[in-house]
Design a protein around this motif. Structure first.
Motif, short mmCIF file in Angstrom:
data_model
loop_
_atom_site.label_atom_id
_atom_site.label_comp_id
_atom_site.label_asym_id
_atom_site.label_seq_id
_atom_site.Cartn_x
_atom_site.Cartn_y
_atom_site.Cartn_z
N SER A 78 0.82 -1.21 0.00
CA SER A 78 0.00 0.00 0.00
C SER A 78 0.86 1.26 0.00
O SER A 78 0.46 2.29 -0.56
CB SER A 78 -0.92 -0.01 1.22
OG SER A 78 -0.17 0.06 2.42
N THR B 285 0.43 4.08 -2.83
CA THR B 285 0.07 5.45 -2.47
C THR B 285 0.99 6.46 -3.13
O THR B 285 0.55 7.48 -3.67
CB THR B 285 0.11 5.61 -0.95
OG1 THR B 285 -0.79 4.68 -0.34
CG2 THR B 285 -0.27 7.02 -0.53
N ASN C 176 -7.53 7.20 -4.65
CA ASN C 176 -8.55 6.83 -3.66
C ASN C 176 -8.40 5.38 -3.22
O ASN C 176 -8.55 5.06 -2.05
CB ASN C 176 -9.94 7.06 -4.22
CG ASN C 176 -10.24 8.53 -4.45
OD1 ASN C 176 -9.68 9.39 -3.76
ND2 ASN C 176 -11.10 8.82 -5.41
N HIS D 137 -5.58 5.25 -0.74
CA HIS D 137 -6.00 5.72 0.59
C HIS D 137 -6.91 4.70 1.28
O HIS D 137 -6.81 4.47 2.48
CB HIS D 137 -6.71 7.07 0.45
CG HIS D 137 -5.77 8.20 0.13
ND1 HIS D 137 -4.64 8.50 0.87
CD2 HIS D 137 -5.81 9.14 -0.88
CE1 HIS D 137 -4.02 9.55 0.35
NE2 HIS D 137 -4.71 9.95 -0.73
N ASP D 138 -7.84 4.12 0.51
CA ASP D 138 -8.73 3.11 1.09
C ASP D 138 -7.94 1.91 1.59
O ASP D 138 -8.25 1.34 2.65
CB ASP D 138 -9.76 2.65 0.04
CG ASP D 138 -10.73 3.76 -0.30
OD1 ASP D 138 -10.86 4.70 0.51
OD2 ASP D 138 -11.38 3.66 -1.38
N ASN E 271 -4.78 1.94 2.62
CA ASN E 271 -4.08 2.33 3.87
C ASN E 271 -5.03 2.35 5.06
O ASN E 271 -4.69 1.88 6.15
CB ASN E 271 -3.47 3.72 3.69
CG ASN E 271 -2.26 3.70 2.75
OD1 ASN E 271 -1.61 2.66 2.61
ND2 ASN E 271 -1.99 4.82 2.10
N ARG E 272 -6.24 2.89 4.83
CA ARG E 272 -7.21 2.93 5.92
C ARG E 272 -7.64 1.52 6.35
O ARG E 272 -7.82 1.24 7.53
CB ARG E 272 -8.43 3.75 5.49
CG ARG E 272 -9.44 3.95 6.63
CD ARG E 272 -10.51 4.96 6.27
NE ARG E 272 -11.26 4.56 5.11
CZ ARG E 272 -11.13 5.12 3.90
NH1 ARG E 272 -10.27 6.11 3.71
NH2 ARG E 272 -11.85 4.70 2.87
N GLU F 280 -4.95 0.06 8.50
CA GLU F 280 -4.99 0.61 9.86
C GLU F 280 -6.13 0.01 10.68
O GLU F 280 -5.94 -0.38 11.84
CB GLU F 280 -5.13 2.13 9.79
CG GLU F 280 -3.91 2.84 9.19
CD GLU F 280 -4.13 4.33 9.07
OE1 GLU F 280 -5.21 4.78 9.48
OE2 GLU F 280 -3.22 5.04 8.60
N GLU F 281 -7.30 -0.09 10.05
CA GLU F 281 -8.43 -0.66 10.78
C GLU F 281 -8.21 -2.13 11.10
O GLU F 281 -8.58 -2.60 12.18
CB GLU F 281 -9.70 -0.50 9.93
CG GLU F 281 -10.13 0.95 9.77
CD GLU F 281 -11.33 1.09 8.87
OE1 GLU F 281 -11.77 0.06 8.30
OE2 GLU F 281 -11.85 2.22 8.73
N LYS G 243 -3.18 2.00 16.42
CA LYS G 243 -3.41 2.67 15.15
C LYS G 243 -2.35 3.72 14.85
O LYS G 243 -1.90 3.86 13.71
CB LYS G 243 -4.81 3.31 15.18
CG LYS G 243 -5.20 3.96 13.86
CD LYS G 243 -6.62 4.47 13.93
CE LYS G 243 -7.00 5.12 12.60
NZ LYS G 243 -8.40 5.61 12.65
N SER H 198 0.08 4.02 11.49
CA SER H 198 0.04 5.23 10.67
C SER H 198 1.44 5.83 10.52
O SER H 198 1.82 6.30 9.44
CB SER H 198 -0.91 6.25 11.30
OG SER H 198 -2.22 5.72 11.37
#
Length: 548
Positions: free
Chosen positions: A226, A230, A455, A458-459, A461-462, A465-466, A475, A479
């Motif tokens: 990722s 990015t 996008n 970013h999705d 990466n998110r 993290e989740e 978290k 990050s």
């Protein structure tokens, strides 16, 4: 064991335990339901019947005692009948208990119920003897029987009390049994619930540790991928955004102009259609006015005919008036002649008076009729005048409507010409917009694709993290790691761009389109993979995006 199998086991085991608990509760509930049904259908019914039988015994004694006290006086002689009714009800209860005990095979209780029946029959017989003693022999004989009857009544009371106690004992036993089954169900539920909680907690702890280990390893791999994605997405988005902005703005302006012209053309066409419809409506109105004018002419002719008929009627009424006047004169002469004749002319004088009276009434009626006809003539003349005025108004309306129709047709023709001219302009602007759209298509598609890629990065990466937070990692730590890797890769990409320039980078990307590196795991590509720019990792040429 596979991850899916572990998750499946973690759900299945509690379900099995709960299913077993439900089956046990259902089995015990059926037992409780059967006991309650038995209490409702048998024990309560026969316990209530026993209480009623005791009441029948008391009623027999009461009625026999009452008739003994009154000695069957007139109006108080129904004691034997009422006592017999209660005795029959008691015997019916005995029969029902005999059938009930026979169906259950309880021979001892059948003997007891037969003894109770024998005791009742003796008691009832002695009560009847006592009552007959009072009625036939007075207090002396009745008091003797009263002592014997009291002993039988005491024996009957003891027997019926024992019988009632025996009938209600079964009810209490069944209630205790139902309560015991309910206690067993409660204990079983608590035990099964405790076992279910234990197995659920144990399985959840074991599966959680194993799943967390697997997901942590997966997070590490996804994190590296990722980061590279990015960086490449940001680079593509920056380069394509400036390229697409100018063409997009120009295309947007042309689209707005085309839309405005299209709206104006639509409004012009709508106005032309409305004018044509209004012209048609005015034509219809002109036709209606012509029809009304013809109708007014016909009405005027009818009124004229009515006036002519009224004039002729006036002449007829004038003739009737003259006849009535002549008749009146003749009647007056006849009366004078009858007066000269004396007694011989009295009858003729009466006739002459009646004729004179009729002549006067005819004259009065003719006068009234003439007055009404004169009014009708005046109204008819007024109607003729009004119809002539209405006809003149209709003629004027028809002329004006014809002029309005001509003007509306001219306006509609002018509006149609205007709509045709705007249509030509609109088609020309549409062709210009098509050319501009065609020239800006590749840049817009490139910008949209790069933005979508950004996008997605970013999705991703998110999601990483989740997922890390889900398995227990902090978290902020994840990050920071992603941000550090992203800055490092971006710094190298900027240095490479400064060396080769934007055009050189694009040319480099076209030459290396077929040399995509493998996933950046730090093992197979080595140092060469780290020096690749985002444009080399994801080459962006027009022919690559023509399918979008």
């Amino acid at each position: 064991m596979k991850l899916s199998a572990r998750i499946y086991l973690g759900y299945v085991l509690p379900i099995v335990v709960l299913s077993a608990l439900v089956g046990f509760v259902e089995w015990k509930s059926h037992s409780v339901s059967t006991g309650i049904q038995k209490i409702d259908q048998e024990d309560m019914v026969y316990a209530d019947l026993a209480q009623n039988m005791k009441l029948y015994v008391v009623q027999v004694q009461q009625w026999l005692t009452d008739i003994s006290a009154t000695r069957a006086a007139p109006g108080f002689d129904d004691g034997f009948d009422e006592a017999a009714k209660n005795a029959d009800l008691f015997r019916d209860g005995i029969k029902r208990f005999q059938q009930y005990y026979s169906s259950r095979g309880e021979a001892d209780k059948i003997k007891n119920i037969n003894k109770l029946l024998k005791t009742f029959e003796d008691y009832y017989e002695m009560g009847q003897q006592m009552a007959h003693g009072y009625i036939q022999g007075g207090p002396e004989l009745g008091n003797q029987k009263m002592g014997d009857f009291d002993s039988y009544a005491e024996a009957m009371t003891n027997a019926i009390d024992k019988f009632v106690d025996s009938a209600t004992t079964n009810l209490g036993a069944h209630v205790d049994q139902v309560q015991a089954n309910l206690d067993k169900i409660k204990v079983s539920v608590w035990i099964a619930l405790g076992l279910g909680i234990f197995f659920c907690v144990a399985g959840a702890l074991i599966n959680t540790r194993r799943i967390s280990h697997i997901i942590n390893a997966t997070i590490a791999e996804i994190s590296e991928s990722s980061t590279s994605l990015t960086t490449a997405a940001n680079e593509v988005a920056d380069n394509s955004q400036s390229l697409a902005s100018g063409a997009t703005q120009q295309a947007a302006n042309l689209e707005e102009t085309a839309a405005s012209l299209e709206e104006l053309s639509s409004m012009t066409k709508q106005n032309a259609d409305n004018l044509r419809q209004a012209s048609a409506l005015v034509g219809d109105l002109h036709t209606s006015s012509e029809t009304g004018k013809v109708a007014m002419q016909r009405m005027s002719e009818a009124i004229n005919k009515i006036q002519v008929s009224s004039n002729e009627t006036v002449e007829v009424v004038k003739t009737i008036d003259e006849i009535a006047f002549q008749t009146n004169l003749l009647a007056l002469n006849a009366a004078v002649e009858a007066a000269r004749a004396g007694d011989a002319g009295k009858g003729f004088a009466v006739v002459a008076e009646e004729v004179r009276s009729l002549a006067q009434r005819s004259a009065e009626a003719a006068k009234n009729t003439r007055t009404l006809i004169e009014e009708s003539q005046a109204n008819a003349a007024n109607g003729v005048s009004v119809s002539e005025e209405a006809l003149a108004s209709f003629n004027e309306i028809g002329d004006n409507l014809q002029k309005v129709t001509h003007f509306m047709q001219e306006i509609a023709a002018a509006g149609q010409e205007q709509a045709d001219g705007i249509g030509h302009i609109n088609r020309a602007v549409t062709e210009m917009d098509g050319v501009t759209q065609a020239s800006a298509a590749s840049s817009e598609e490139l910008a949209a694709t790069s933005e979508q890629l950004k996008n997605w990065a970013h999705d991703l990466n998110r999601a990483v993290e989740e997922l890390a937070v889900f398995v227990g990692q902090h978290k902020d730590k994840i990050s920071k790691q992603l941000s550090k890797k992203t800055k490092k890769t971006q710094h190298k990409a900027d240095a490479h761009h400064q060396d080769v320039g934007v055009n050189g980078s694009s040319k480099k990307s076209a030459e290396s389109a077929s040399e995509l590196p493998e996933a950046p795991n730090g093992e197979s590509n080595g140092t060469a993979a780290e020096e690749l720019t985002p444009s080399q990792i994801i080459p962006l040429e027009d022919q690559d995006f023509m399918g979008f």
